[in-house]
Design a protein around this motif. Structure first.
Motif, PDB file in Angstrom:
ATOM      1  N   UNK A 163      64.007  33.477 -49.993  1.00 46.79           N
ATOM      2  CA  UNK A 163      63.338  34.514 -49.192  1.00 46.79           C
ATOM      3  C   UNK A 163      63.893  35.897 -49.522  1.00 46.79           C
ATOM      4  N   UNK A 164      63.010  36.897 -49.605  1.00 46.30           N
ATOM      5  CA  UNK A 164      63.505  38.264 -49.808  1.00 46.30           C
ATOM      6  C   UNK A 164      64.430  38.668 -48.660  1.00 46.30           C
ATOM      7  N   UNK A 165      65.569  39.259 -49.021  1.00 46.19           N
ATOM      8  CA  UNK A 165      66.590  39.618 -48.028  1.00 46.19           C
ATOM      9  C   UNK A 165      66.380  41.046 -47.545  1.00 46.19           C
ATOM     10  N   UNK A 166      66.375  41.197 -46.221  1.00 46.10           N
ATOM     11  CA  UNK A 166      66.271  42.534 -45.630  1.00 46.10           C
ATOM     12  C   UNK A 166      67.634  43.112 -45.293  1.00 46.10           C
ATOM     13  N   UNK A 167      68.507  42.261 -44.760  1.00 45.42           N
ATOM     14  CA  UNK A 167      69.813  42.760 -44.307  1.00 45.42           C
ATOM     15  C   UNK A 167      70.803  41.612 -44.230  1.00 45.42           C
ATOM     16  N   UNK A 168      72.077  41.944 -44.337  1.00 45.00           N
ATOM     17  CA  UNK A 168      73.159  40.971 -44.161  1.00 45.00           C
ATOM     18  C   UNK A 168      74.092  41.529 -43.100  1.00 45.00           C
ATOM     19  N   UNK A 169      74.391  40.702 -42.108  1.00 37.61           N
ATOM     20  CA  UNK A 169      75.264  41.160 -41.008  1.00 37.61           C
ATOM     21  C   UNK A 169      76.366  40.158 -40.747  1.00 37.61           C
ATOM     22  N   UNK A 170      77.432  40.619 -40.137  1.00 43.64           N
ATOM     23  CA  UNK A 170      78.564  39.750 -39.818  1.00 43.64           C
ATOM     24  C   UNK A 170      78.704  39.684 -38.308  1.00 43.64           C
ATOM     25  N   UNK A 171      78.011  38.709 -37.738  1.00 41.07           N
ATOM     26  CA  UNK A 171      77.957  38.608 -36.277  1.00 41.07           C
ATOM     27  C   UNK A 171      79.335  38.229 -35.718  1.00 41.07           C
ATOM     28  N   UNK A 172      79.769  38.996 -34.751  1.00 36.85           N
ATOM     29  CA  UNK A 172      81.061  38.707 -34.120  1.00 36.85           C
ATOM     30  C   UNK A 172      82.213  39.485 -34.727  1.00 36.85           C
ATOM     31  N   UNK A 173      81.929  40.202 -35.839  1.00 38.86           N
ATOM     32  CA  UNK A 173      83.037  40.881 -36.542  1.00 38.86           C
ATOM     33  C   UNK A 173      83.731  41.901 -35.645  1.00 38.86           C
ATOM     34  N   UNK A 174      82.953  42.643 -34.841  1.00 38.67           N
ATOM     35  CA  UNK A 174      83.555  43.724 -34.031  1.00 38.67           C
ATOM     36  C   UNK A 174      84.611  43.161 -33.080  1.00 38.67           C
ATOM     37  N   UNK A 196      87.204  37.452 -57.862  1.00 38.25           N
ATOM     38  CA  UNK A 196      85.823  37.546 -58.356  1.00 38.25           C
ATOM     39  C   UNK A 196      84.868  36.725 -57.490  1.00 38.25           C
ATOM     40  N   UNK A 197      84.580  37.253 -56.328  1.00 41.29           N
ATOM     41  CA  UNK A 197      83.735  36.602 -55.332  1.00 41.29           C
ATOM     42  C   UNK A 197      82.580  37.522 -55.016  1.00 41.29           C
ATOM     43  N   UNK A 198      81.558  36.949 -54.409  1.00 42.86           N
ATOM     44  CA  UNK A 198      80.389  37.744 -54.003  1.00 42.86           C
ATOM     45  C   UNK A 198      80.839  38.880 -53.072  1.00 42.86           C
ATOM     46  N   UNK A 199      80.609  40.136 -53.479  1.00 43.65           N
ATOM     47  CA  UNK A 199      81.103  41.244 -52.642  1.00 43.65           C
ATOM     48  C   UNK A 199      80.398  41.334 -51.290  1.00 43.65           C
ATOM     49  N   UNK A 200      79.159  40.834 -51.207  1.00 45.48           N
ATOM     50  CA  UNK A 200      78.368  40.990 -49.972  1.00 45.48           C
ATOM     51  C   UNK A 200      78.675  39.889 -48.957  1.00 45.48           C
ATOM     52  N   UNK A 201      78.751  38.641 -49.406  1.00 48.43           N
ATOM     53  CA  UNK A 201      78.931  37.548 -48.442  1.00 48.43           C
ATOM     54  C   UNK A 201      80.286  36.843 -48.534  1.00 48.43           C
ATOM     55  N   UNK A 202      81.160  37.298 -49.436  1.00 51.20           N
ATOM     56  CA  UNK A 202      82.500  36.696 -49.481  1.00 51.20           C
ATOM     57  C   UNK A 202      83.587  37.714 -49.157  1.00 51.20           C
ATOM     58  N   UNK A 203      83.579  38.863 -49.828  1.00 53.90           N
ATOM     59  CA  UNK A 203      84.633  39.861 -49.602  1.00 53.90           C
ATOM     60  C   UNK A 203      84.284  40.758 -48.408  1.00 53.90           C
ATOM     61  N   UNK A 204      83.010  41.174 -48.305  1.00 50.95           N
ATOM     62  CA  UNK A 204      82.636  42.084 -47.198  1.00 50.95           C
ATOM     63  C   UNK A 204      82.913  41.499 -45.807  1.00 50.95           C
ATOM     64  N   UNK A 205      82.672  40.199 -45.571  1.00 50.42           N
ATOM     65  CA  UNK A 205      82.996  39.676 -44.235  1.00 50.42           C
ATOM     66  C   UNK A 205      84.481  39.811 -43.915  1.00 50.42           C
ATOM     67  N   UNK A 206      85.339  39.625 -44.927  1.00 52.32           N
ATOM     68  CA  UNK A 206      86.786  39.766 -44.695  1.00 52.32           C
ATOM     69  C   UNK A 206      87.097  41.218 -44.342  1.00 52.32           C
ATOM     70  N   UNK A 207      86.495  42.135 -45.101  1.00 56.33           N
ATOM     71  CA  UNK A 207      86.752  43.566 -44.862  1.00 56.33           C
ATOM     72  C   UNK A 207      86.130  44.044 -43.548  1.00 56.33           C
ATOM     73  N   UNK A 208      85.171  43.252 -43.023  1.00 57.59           N
ATOM     74  CA  UNK A 208      84.508  43.637 -41.761  1.00 57.59           C
ATOM     75  C   UNK A 208      85.359  43.301 -40.537  1.00 57.59           C
TER      76      UNK A 208
END
Ligand code: FO1
Length: 310
Positions: A163-174, A196-208
């Protein structure tokens, strides 16, 4: 102490190489838990398990996830009972999830449960989840019948990233806090590696997770990132579908842009050497080496190059 931020299989292979050139006792791995899910009532942490299984020498190298020598009897029996079968859990893998689920039900935190599972599997490094609180990667897509908000595994495994992706969010991160020990380790680290991991769904959640990005920025050491993109495509996975959703080019320099202001150095592949100037222009020291990890020796050479930039 080196601190490595890690997703799943790419990170696991890189870390296995790193352990050829660096002492396991001097490495702390912070793993992504945004992919975690409950399946058949079991707590499943795919990225933590990919790192744990690989570093314990138990992973199924070919499949890229799960355990070697796996059988699928429980999953088959559950399917016969009419239970969902879109997410395959092997019999041996289920043993890990049973142990983790019991420990959590008895009041252990995810960090404590992960430490116990790792000790029993024989994982030679300290592996921490990014947080003990749930942070769920959600993928908003244009589904066949309109917009849908999918859990990461629903998007990737059940719907095959179609499916075409509109957005990626990290629910509960706050509301999440870094797992105990994460900020302390970063604050006293001799170097931080972004695997060398997916920056959007592997590294970004950690940084969030609040505090982790700031701790890395303020760390008294250098930070080196390794590209998961070679020649405009991910080695495996779905980064090519997710980076555009963030308006990022599917390229080494595109990923480098996400790490600008955070990392000091960026390791990119020789086929992307022509992007080194663009990486330097983002304020990151480019390190151009072969990055494809076909063998553990390849991974060790890549890890050595990344460490050389710290
Ligand atoms: N990936 C699949 O493509 N299909 C599966 O059925 C599947 C099951 C699975 C079970 C346990 C586990 O630890 C990982 C599993 N994966 C499966 C891999 C996983 O979906 C992703 O590759 C990672 O979450 C991304 O790093």
């Amino acid at each position: 102490m080196l601190v490595a931020l890690a997703g799943g299989v790419g990170a696991a292979r890189f870390l296995r190489g790193l352990l050829r050139v660096h002492a396991p006792s001097d490495l702390l791995v912070v793993g992504n838990t945004g992919d975690d899910l409950r399946m058949h009532g079991l707590a499943v942490s795919p990225d933590l398990d990919s790192v744990a299984y690989t570093l314990a020498g138990l992973a199924d190298e070919e499949r890229g996830w799960g355990l070697a020598g796996e059988t699928w009897n429980v999953g088959d029996a559950l399917a016969r009972l009419g239970e969902p079968s879109w997410f395959a859990l092997g019999d041996r893998d289920i043993a890990t999830h049973l142990l983790r689920t019991r420990l959590l039900a008895e009041g252990a935190t995810l960090s404590e449960a992960t430490a116990e599972v790792c000790a029993r599997l024989g994982v030679p490094v300290r592996l921490l989840p990014m947080s003990d609180q749930p942070v769920e990667t959600r993928v908003e897509v244009d589904g066949p019948g309109g917009p849908e908000d999918l859990g990461f595994q629903e998007y990737w495994v059940a719907r095959k990233a179609s499916d075409p992706v509109r957005a990626v969010r990290f629910r509960g991160a706050e509301a999440a806090r870094p797992a105990p020990g994460v900020l302390e380790a970063i604050g006293s680290a001799g170097g931080v590696l972004l695997c060398p991991s997916n920056p959007v769904v592997s590294i970004a959640p950690i940084l969030a997770v609040p505090g982790i990005r700031d701790a890395i920025r303020a760390a008294p050491c250098r930070v080196a990132a390794v590209t998961p993109i070679i020649g405009g495509a991910p080695v495996r996975g779905m980064a090519d579908k997710l980076l555009p959703a963030w308006g990022v080019e599917v390229s080494a320099r595109g990923v480098a842009g996400l790490y600008a202001g955070l990392a000091d150095a960026f390791v990119l592949d020789t086929v992307d050497a022509w992007q080194a100037d663009a990486v330097a222009g983002l304020g990151l020291q480019p390190v151009v080496v072969p990055t494809l990890m076909r063998t553990v020796e390849d991974a060790a050479a890549l890890a050595k190059a990344a460490m050389g930039a710290l």
